[in-house]
Scaffold this motif. Sequence first.
Motif, PDB file in Angstrom:
ATOM      1  N   SER A 163      96.969  85.677 -84.208  1.00  0.00           N
ATOM      2  CA  SER A 163      96.576  86.847 -84.684  1.00  0.00           C
ATOM      3  C   SER A 163      98.196  88.202 -85.297  1.00  0.00           C
ATOM      4  O   SER A 163      98.304  88.612 -84.608  1.00  0.00           O
ATOM      5  CB  SER A 163      96.169  87.590 -83.878  1.00  0.00           C
ATOM      6  N   VAL A 164      97.748  88.712 -86.325  1.00  0.00           N
ATOM      7  CA  VAL A 164      99.143  89.254 -86.693  1.00  0.00           C
ATOM      8  C   VAL A 164      98.725  90.569 -87.255  1.00  0.00           C
ATOM      9  O   VAL A 164      98.040  91.288 -87.716  1.00  0.00           O
ATOM     10  CB  VAL A 164     100.049  88.660 -87.753  1.00  0.00           C
ATOM     11  N   SER A 165      99.557  91.495 -87.032  1.00  0.00           N
ATOM     12  CA  SER A 165      99.156  92.986 -87.833  1.00  0.00           C
ATOM     13  C   SER A 165      99.682  93.122 -89.338  1.00  0.00           C
ATOM     14  O   SER A 165      99.197  93.982 -89.971  1.00  0.00           O
ATOM     15  CB  SER A 165     100.016  94.410 -87.133  1.00  0.00           C
ATOM     16  N   GLN A 166     100.224  92.334 -89.678  1.00  0.00           N
ATOM     17  CA  GLN A 166     100.207  92.824 -90.848  1.00  0.00           C
ATOM     18  C   GLN A 166     100.001  91.366 -91.818  1.00  0.00           C
ATOM     19  O   GLN A 166     100.540  89.999 -91.450  1.00  0.00           O
ATOM     20  CB  GLN A 166     101.711  93.147 -91.597  1.00  0.00           C
ATOM     21  N   VAL A 167      99.405  91.156 -92.972  1.00  0.00           N
ATOM     22  CA  VAL A 167      99.228  89.603 -93.639  1.00  0.00           C
ATOM     23  C   VAL A 167     100.001  88.416 -94.238  1.00  0.00           C
ATOM     24  O   VAL A 167     101.160  89.434 -94.804  1.00  0.00           O
ATOM     25  CB  VAL A 167      98.415  90.375 -95.223  1.00  0.00           C
ATOM     26  N   LYS A 168      99.822  87.366 -93.524  1.00  0.00           N
ATOM     27  CA  LYS A 168     101.241  86.511 -93.749  1.00  0.00           C
ATOM     28  C   LYS A 168     100.512  86.455 -95.747  1.00  0.00           C
ATOM     29  O   LYS A 168      99.874  85.493 -95.965  1.00  0.00           O
ATOM     30  CB  LYS A 168     101.311  85.588 -93.050  1.00  0.00           C
ATOM     31  N   THR A 169     101.502  87.018 -96.623  1.00  0.00           N
ATOM     32  CA  THR A 169     101.063  86.603 -97.471  1.00  0.00           C
ATOM     33  C   THR A 169     101.639  84.477 -97.722  1.00  0.00           C
ATOM     34  O   THR A 169     102.532  84.189 -97.290  1.00  0.00           O
ATOM     35  CB  THR A 169     101.599  87.319 -98.801  1.00  0.00           C
ATOM     36  N   GLN A 201      98.924  79.231 -94.225  1.00  0.00           N
ATOM     37  CA  GLN A 201      98.484  80.797 -94.450  1.00  0.00           C
ATOM     38  C   GLN A 201      97.029  80.452 -93.722  1.00  0.00           C
ATOM     39  O   GLN A 201      96.520  81.483 -93.258  1.00  0.00           O
ATOM     40  CB  GLN A 201      98.538  80.362 -95.738  1.00  0.00           C
ATOM     41  N   PRO A 202      96.161  79.853 -93.512  1.00  0.00           N
ATOM     42  CA  PRO A 202      95.084  79.563 -93.179  1.00  0.00           C
ATOM     43  C   PRO A 202      95.441  79.977 -91.610  1.00  0.00           C
ATOM     44  O   PRO A 202      94.040  80.732 -90.556  1.00  0.00           O
ATOM     45  CB  PRO A 202      93.835  79.008 -93.389  1.00  0.00           C
ATOM     46  N   HIS A 203      96.007  80.148 -90.655  1.00  0.00           N
ATOM     47  CA  HIS A 203      96.065  79.907 -89.174  1.00  0.00           C
ATOM     48  C   HIS A 203      95.921  81.725 -88.927  1.00  0.00           C
ATOM     49  O   HIS A 203      96.414  81.650 -87.435  1.00  0.00           O
ATOM     50  CB  HIS A 203      96.764  78.907 -88.772  1.00  0.00           C
ATOM     51  N   TYR A 204      96.583  82.212 -89.939  1.00  0.00           N
ATOM     52  CA  TYR A 204      97.546  83.490 -89.297  1.00  0.00           C
ATOM     53  C   TYR A 204      95.804  84.396 -89.887  1.00  0.00           C
ATOM     54  O   TYR A 204      95.081  83.968 -90.487  1.00  0.00           O
ATOM     55  CB  TYR A 204      98.239  84.056 -90.266  1.00  0.00           C
ATOM     56  N   THR A 205      95.783  85.367 -89.148  1.00  0.00           N
ATOM     57  CA  THR A 205      94.765  86.028 -89.317  1.00  0.00           C
ATOM     58  C   THR A 205      94.653  87.656 -88.760  1.00  0.00           C
ATOM     59  O   THR A 205      95.998  87.892 -88.363  1.00  0.00           O
ATOM     60  CB  THR A 205      93.239  85.292 -88.260  1.00  0.00           C
ATOM     61  N   LEU A 206      94.348  88.993 -89.565  1.00  0.00           N
ATOM     62  CA  LEU A 206      94.920  89.882 -89.778  1.00  0.00           C
ATOM     63  C   LEU A 206      94.093  90.948 -88.505  1.00  0.00           C
ATOM     64  O   LEU A 206      92.960  90.671 -88.776  1.00  0.00           O
ATOM     65  CB  LEU A 206      94.175  90.363 -90.827  1.00  0.00           C
ATOM     66  N   ARG A 207      94.768  91.377 -87.521  1.00  0.00           N
ATOM     67  CA  ARG A 207      94.228  92.226 -86.418  1.00  0.00           C
ATOM     68  C   ARG A 207      94.096  93.347 -87.509  1.00  0.00           C
ATOM     69  O   ARG A 207      94.684  93.764 -87.189  1.00  0.00           O
ATOM     70  CB  ARG A 207      95.342  92.185 -85.179  1.00  0.00           C
ATOM     71  N   VAL A 208      92.693  94.010 -86.435  1.00  0.00           N
ATOM     72  CA  VAL A 208      92.427  95.336 -87.647  1.00  0.00           C
ATOM     73  C   VAL A 208      92.886  96.222 -86.774  1.00  0.00           C
ATOM     74  O   VAL A 208      92.701  96.135 -85.701  1.00  0.00           O
ATOM     75  CB  VAL A 208      91.139  94.718 -87.719  1.00  0.00           C
TER      76      VAL A 208
END
Length: 153
Positions: free
Chosen positions: A74-80, A132-139
Amino acid sequence: MKYLLKLSVLIVFFALTACGGKDSPRGFSLPEGDANAGKASFVALGCNACHSTPDVAQLEDAAVGGISVALGGSVSQVKTYADLVTSVINPSHRIAKSYLGEQVQLNGESRMRNYNDVMTVKQLTDLVTYLQPHYTLRVHHRTVYTGYYYPQK
């Protein structure tokens, strides 16, 4: 007259900043990779000596200097796609603040080995497509303040 001058300055400013210059990444695009091939490259290139992903564990006996950097989550910014490509080809560009300095860097540079002379572009695109799909955006839910900033009626 002042209005026209201000408008002209703004138009020139935006025109100059929109160009990007010779170092602009505009127009740069890598092809989409194959996630399964990326997972195989992750292991073949020895990325799992220092890194782990949710579906590939870090090698216990190969950890270099006790480095263990989990990728994904879970990350706070999109991993492009561009973020991940940059992290692989220039690991010193941005070093995670959540790790102790000496654990992941030495003299301000990332301790990650430079793979630019070892990895093919195909491996790079496959690896990034895998990661890339391993990262999810934390709202982020903002706190709503009432009565503090706004006068009560």
